[in-house]
Design a protein around this motif. Sequence first.
Motif, PDB file in Angstrom:
ATOM      1  N   ALA A   8      23.597   7.449   9.151  1.00 18.37           N
ATOM      2  CA  ALA A   8      22.879   8.221   8.130  1.00 18.37           C
ATOM      3  C   ALA A   8      22.070   9.355   8.743  1.00 18.37           C
ATOM      4  CB  ALA A   8      21.964   7.293   7.330  1.00 18.37           C
TER       5      ALA A   8
ATOM      6  N   VAL B  92      26.603   2.602   5.547  1.00 21.46           N
ATOM      7  CA  VAL B  92      25.801   3.703   6.087  1.00 21.46           C
ATOM      8  C   VAL B  92      24.640   3.085   6.850  1.00 21.46           C
ATOM      9  CG1 VAL B  92      24.558   5.830   5.582  1.00 21.46           C
ATOM     10  CG2 VAL B  92      26.471   5.137   4.132  1.00 21.46           C
TER      11      VAL B  92
ATOM     12  N   VAL C 166      19.661   3.759   7.912  1.00 20.76           N
ATOM     13  CA  VAL C 166      18.949   4.282   6.734  1.00 20.76           C
ATOM     14  C   VAL C 166      17.497   3.841   6.849  1.00 20.76           C
ATOM     15  CG1 VAL C 166      18.800   4.262   4.222  1.00 20.76           C
ATOM     16  CG2 VAL C 166      21.041   4.233   5.327  1.00 20.76           C
TER      17      VAL C 166
ATOM     18  N   LEU D 166      23.099   9.499   3.343  1.00 17.02           N
ATOM     19  CA  LEU D 166      23.598   8.506   2.396  1.00 17.02           C
ATOM     20  C   LEU D 166      24.319   9.192   1.246  1.00 17.02           C
ATOM     21  CD1 LEU D 166      23.790   5.599   1.359  1.00 17.02           C
ATOM     22  CD2 LEU D 166      21.502   5.879   0.363  1.00 17.02           C
TER      23      LEU D 166
ATOM     24  N   PRO E  50      23.950   0.948   2.040  1.00 14.63           N
ATOM     25  CA  PRO E  50      22.944   1.434   2.988  1.00 14.63           C
ATOM     26  C   PRO E  50      22.226   0.284   3.678  1.00 14.63           C
ATOM     27  CG  PRO E  50      22.073   1.519   0.760  1.00 14.63           C
ATOM     28  CD  PRO E  50      23.483   0.998   0.647  1.00 14.63           C
TER      29      PRO E  50
END
Length: 454
Positions: free
Chosen positions: A94, A120, A123, A132, A145
Amino acid sequence: MTALARVALVGRPNVGKSTLFNRLVRKKLAIVDDSAGTTRDWREAEADLAGLRFLAIDTAGLEDARGDVMEARMRQGTERALAEADVALFVIDAREGVTPTDRYFADVMRKQSTPVILVVNKVEGRATMSGLGEAYALGLGDPVPLSAVHGDGFADLYEALVPYVPVPEEGDEEAREEGPRKINLAIVGRPNAGKSTLLNALVGDERALTGPEPGLTRDSIHVEWTYKDRPIRLVDTAGMRKRARVVDVLEKAAVDETLRAIRLAHVVVLVLDANAILDKQDLTIARLVEEEGRALVLAVNKWDIVDDKNESVQRLKDRIQTSLAQVREIVALPISAKKERGLDKLMDAVLTMHDLWDTRIATGRLNRWLAGMTQSHPPPAVSGRANRARYMTQIKARPPTFALWCSHPEALPDSYVRYLVNGLRDAFKLPGIPIRFLLRKGENPYADKGSDED
C-alpha cells in the motif's frame, strides 16, 4: 482426515509476504529483511487463523525474468507453488501503490485457474489509503487491507479465506495423532555440496532452487514426505561456511536458521563433496550435530565423478577415525544426488539411525552388563579404596542417556567412561549414535523400590 487447503502467498519482492507468512504460522520461520529477493525458495508450514487451519506457502518474489538466471528459476518455483495451491493471496504494498510489475502479474493471475484474493499489505495510516484505492483497478475483486507487521486486518482475511479453506471436521485432531511418529530430517553441509539437489532427488520434484551460484538457499525449506510408510519432514538448509567468512546479515540469519534446524532434527544428513571429503568445516558441522545429540549420517555426494574411489574411501575412513572418534562407526554412504544413485541406501540408513537414536534399554539388562564390565576391568581405586560402580539406568532416549551411580564419580577417569560408552555401543548395537553418560554419587537410588523388569 480432511486434507489441509494450500494457500500460496505471491507478489513482487519486498511487499511483506514473509512477514505475513510468519504471522499466519505464528513462528518466525521465514527470514525477513528489507532487501528485495530475500526469499528464494518456496516454503510451507501449517497456519492457524482464528481456528481456520491451512497450509501457508511463502514464495519468492515475482519478477519478469526469463532464461536460466536465478530470478527466472525463482519465478518458476513460485509458479509451481501457485499451480498446486487451492487459493492464492496476491500481495501488494500500500505504501508504494500499484506498480507496473503489480499490473503485469495481476494480468497473469487473472488468466490462471487458481482463485486469487488480493491483499494490500502495509496499510498503516492515511498515507497508505491511496494505494488501497488503486488496488481496485487490478480487476481482482475487493482488496483485503491489512498490516502483517502490526497484525491488523486479519478478520477480513479470515472472511475472504472461508470459501476456500474447509473448516476442520470433528475428529480430525485425533486422526492426526495416529500412525508412526514423524521423523525430522535435516540436510546440512557446506555451500554447493548438493543439499538442495539431494532434497529434490528424494521427493522427485524440483522443490528447492538449485544452480551453480553458491548460497542459493537462505530459508530452511520444509517438505512433508513419506518413505516406506514413515512420515518424514525434510528440511533443506543454507550452506554453512566458516564463521569468520560470514559477514552478510542475510547469511548470518540463514546460518542461524540452519543451527535451529539441527537442534529440532532427529536425524541429520551431512552432505559432503566427494572431491573435498570431511574438510575442517565439515568436521565442525559434524561435531556440532554430535554436541546437539542428533543422529548423524554422512552422504558423500558427487561420487559419480570421483576418479580414485578406493583412495577416497580410505581417506574418509582415516578422517572419521582421527577426527570423529567420539562417534564410533558413523555411517558414511556414497551417493550421487544429481544421478539419483544410492538414495534408497541413504534413507534406509536414516530410518535405522533414527530407531537406534530412539533406543531404550531395560534397567535389568544394563546392570547385568555393568557387572560384567566392572568385573573384567574394575574402576581405578581412589586413595587405596575401591570406587564401586553401584547402579546404572537409562534416564532418557533421543539420544540415549545413561546415569551411573558410583562411590566417587569425581575420581572416575575419562578413559574409564570411554571404556563403558564403547562397551555400551558394542553390547547393545548402537553404532554411530551420540551417547550421553552422566555420573552420580551414592547408593542405588531405587534399591527400596522393588526389582527392575527386563
